[in-house]
Design a protein around this motif. Structure first.
Motif, PDB file in Angstrom:
ATOM      1  N   GLY A   9      45.159  48.283  50.634  1.00 15.15           N
ATOM      2  CA  GLY A   9      44.581  47.533  51.937  1.00 15.15           C
ATOM      3  C   GLY A   9      43.213  47.138  51.086  1.00 15.15           C
ATOM      4  O   GLY A   9      42.325  46.350  51.889  1.00 15.15           O
ATOM      5  N   ASP A  10      42.812  47.567  49.947  1.00 15.24           N
ATOM      6  CA  ASP A  10      41.442  47.051  49.388  1.00 15.24           C
ATOM      7  C   ASP A  10      41.527  45.611  49.152  1.00 15.24           C
ATOM      8  O   ASP A  10      42.764  45.184  48.353  1.00 15.24           O
ATOM      9  N   GLU A  11      40.711  44.772  49.259  1.00 10.87           N
ATOM     10  CA  GLU A  11      40.599  43.389  48.970  1.00 10.87           C
ATOM     11  C   GLU A  11      40.075  43.308  47.401  1.00 10.87           C
ATOM     12  O   GLU A  11      39.027  43.876  47.225  1.00 10.87           O
ATOM     13  N   VAL A  12      40.828  42.538  46.667  1.00  9.14           N
ATOM     14  CA  VAL A  12      40.452  42.606  45.153  1.00  9.14           C
ATOM     15  C   VAL A  12      40.386  41.141  44.659  1.00  9.14           C
ATOM     16  O   VAL A  12      40.948  40.199  45.199  1.00  9.14           O
ATOM     17  N   ILE A  13      39.772  40.977  43.515  1.00 10.18           N
ATOM     18  CA  ILE A  13      39.712  39.755  42.976  1.00 10.18           C
ATOM     19  C   ILE A  13      40.314  39.847  41.305  1.00 10.18           C
ATOM     20  O   ILE A  13      40.207  40.851  40.667  1.00 10.18           O
ATOM     21  N   ILE A  14      40.955  39.018  40.957  1.00  5.36           N
ATOM     22  CA  ILE A  14      41.936  39.046  39.740  1.00  5.36           C
ATOM     23  C   ILE A  14      40.774  38.280  38.509  1.00  5.36           C
ATOM     24  O   ILE A  14      40.397  37.212  38.823  1.00  5.36           O
ATOM     25  N   ILE A  15      40.448  39.054  37.644  1.00 11.60           N
ATOM     26  CA  ILE A  15      39.591  38.800  36.740  1.00 11.60           C
ATOM     27  C   ILE A  15      40.349  38.374  35.189  1.00 11.60           C
ATOM     28  O   ILE A  15      39.633  37.881  34.481  1.00 11.60           O
ATOM     29  N   LYS A  17      41.631  34.533  41.822  1.00 13.31           N
ATOM     30  CA  LYS A  17      42.201  34.563  43.149  1.00 13.31           C
ATOM     31  C   LYS A  17      42.131  35.808  43.784  1.00 13.31           C
ATOM     32  O   LYS A  17      41.693  36.930  43.230  1.00 13.31           O
ATOM     33  N   ARG A  18      42.079  35.723  45.207  1.00 19.36           N
ATOM     34  CA  ARG A  18      41.890  37.108  45.874  1.00 19.36           C
ATOM     35  C   ARG A  18      42.924  37.229  46.762  1.00 19.36           C
ATOM     36  O   ARG A  18      43.732  36.407  47.182  1.00 19.36           O
ATOM     37  N   GLY A  19      43.001  38.642  47.076  1.00 17.74           N
ATOM     38  CA  GLY A  19      44.086  39.313  47.808  1.00 17.74           C
ATOM     39  C   GLY A  19      44.388  40.697  48.145  1.00 17.74           C
ATOM     40  O   GLY A  19      43.063  41.372  47.561  1.00 17.74           O
ATOM     41  N   ARG A  20      44.825  41.176  48.868  1.00 18.32           N
ATOM     42  CA  ARG A  20      44.902  42.564  49.367  1.00 18.32           C
ATOM     43  C   ARG A  20      45.708  43.257  48.548  1.00 18.32           C
ATOM     44  O   ARG A  20      46.975  42.564  48.274  1.00 18.32           O
ATOM     45  N   ILE A  21      45.775  44.828  48.337  1.00 21.19           N
ATOM     46  CA  ILE A  21      46.676  45.484  47.407  1.00 21.19           C
ATOM     47  C   ILE A  21      47.541  45.920  48.481  1.00 21.19           C
ATOM     48  O   ILE A  21      47.521  46.547  49.516  1.00 21.19           O
ATOM     49  N   LYS A  22      49.055  45.496  48.025  1.00 22.04           N
ATOM     50  CA  LYS A  22      50.047  45.877  48.961  1.00 22.04           C
ATOM     51  C   LYS A  22      50.430  47.362  48.683  1.00 22.04           C
ATOM     52  O   LYS A  22      51.090  48.054  49.220  1.00 22.04           O
ATOM     53  N   SER A  23      50.465  47.628  47.233  1.00 20.52           N
ATOM     54  CA  SER A  23      50.838  49.147  46.851  1.00 20.52           C
ATOM     55  C   SER A  23      50.141  49.267  45.505  1.00 20.52           C
ATOM     56  O   SER A  23      49.956  48.318  44.696  1.00 20.52           O
ATOM     57  N   VAL A  24      49.979  50.464  45.268  1.00 23.86           N
ATOM     58  CA  VAL A  24      49.513  50.972  44.085  1.00 23.86           C
ATOM     59  C   VAL A  24      50.476  51.797  43.221  1.00 23.86           C
ATOM     60  O   VAL A  24      51.068  52.636  43.752  1.00 23.86           O
ATOM     61  N   LEU A  25      50.825  51.469  42.078  1.00 25.63           N
ATOM     62  CA  LEU A  25      51.845  51.951  41.116  1.00 25.63           C
ATOM     63  C   LEU A  25      51.072  52.962  40.067  1.00 25.63           C
ATOM     64  O   LEU A  25      50.702  52.454  39.245  1.00 25.63           O
ATOM     65  N   ARG A  26      50.721  54.217  40.636  1.00 28.60           N
ATOM     66  CA  ARG A  26      49.762  55.064  39.820  1.00 28.60           C
ATOM     67  C   ARG A  26      50.627  55.385  38.476  1.00 28.60           C
ATOM     68  O   ARG A  26      49.878  55.662  37.487  1.00 28.60           O
ATOM     69  N   ASP A  27      51.827  55.768  38.448  1.00 27.88           N
ATOM     70  CA  ASP A  27      52.369  56.086  37.108  1.00 27.88           C
ATOM     71  C   ASP A  27      52.462  54.976  36.066  1.00 27.88           C
ATOM     72  O   ASP A  27      52.893  55.230  34.978  1.00 27.88           O
TER      73      ASP A  27
END
Length: 119
Positions: free
Chosen positions: A18-24, A31-41
């Protein structure tokens, strides 16, 4: 999960779904967008609308699924994204801060301001 030789994911991230991030870095830099999922492993995130790939899928008559070419988001390494601060209109680094009333909270490193999510 398929792991490559010598790869060890830290599993630590300060980014959440749900965090809004920017691609660096990479082809979608800026580009900016919201995180759909986090793959921690794997130390990766999936950002909606970024890192689009085209996947060839086979038809599956059991599920009534049609075959063809489907566009979908691919995973991006955590080091290539940065949380976006709407007030400053730029990407900022975040860290953790220990408080007595709320425990561990996320804050921006530059000015110790709390990270708020517009849910």
């Amino acid at each position: 999960m398929k792991k490559t030789k010598g790869f060890k994911a830290s599993g630590k991230t300060r980014l959440k779904q749900g965090d809004e991030v920017i691609i660096i870095a990479g082809k979608d830099k800026g580009k900016r967008g919201r995180i759909k999922s986090v793959l921690r492993d794997q130390d990766r995130v999936i950002v909606e609308g970024c890192q689009m790939i085209r996947k060839h899928v086979r038809p599956n008559p059991n599920v009534n699924e049609q075959g063809g070419i489907v566009s979908k988001e691919a995973a991006i390494h955590i080091s290539n994204v940065m949380i976006f601060d709407a007030t400053a209109q730029k990407g900022r680094r975040i860290g953790m801060k220990l408080t007595e009333e709320r425990g561990k909270i996320r804050c921006y490193r530059a000015d110790n301001e709390l990270v708020e999510i517009e849910a």
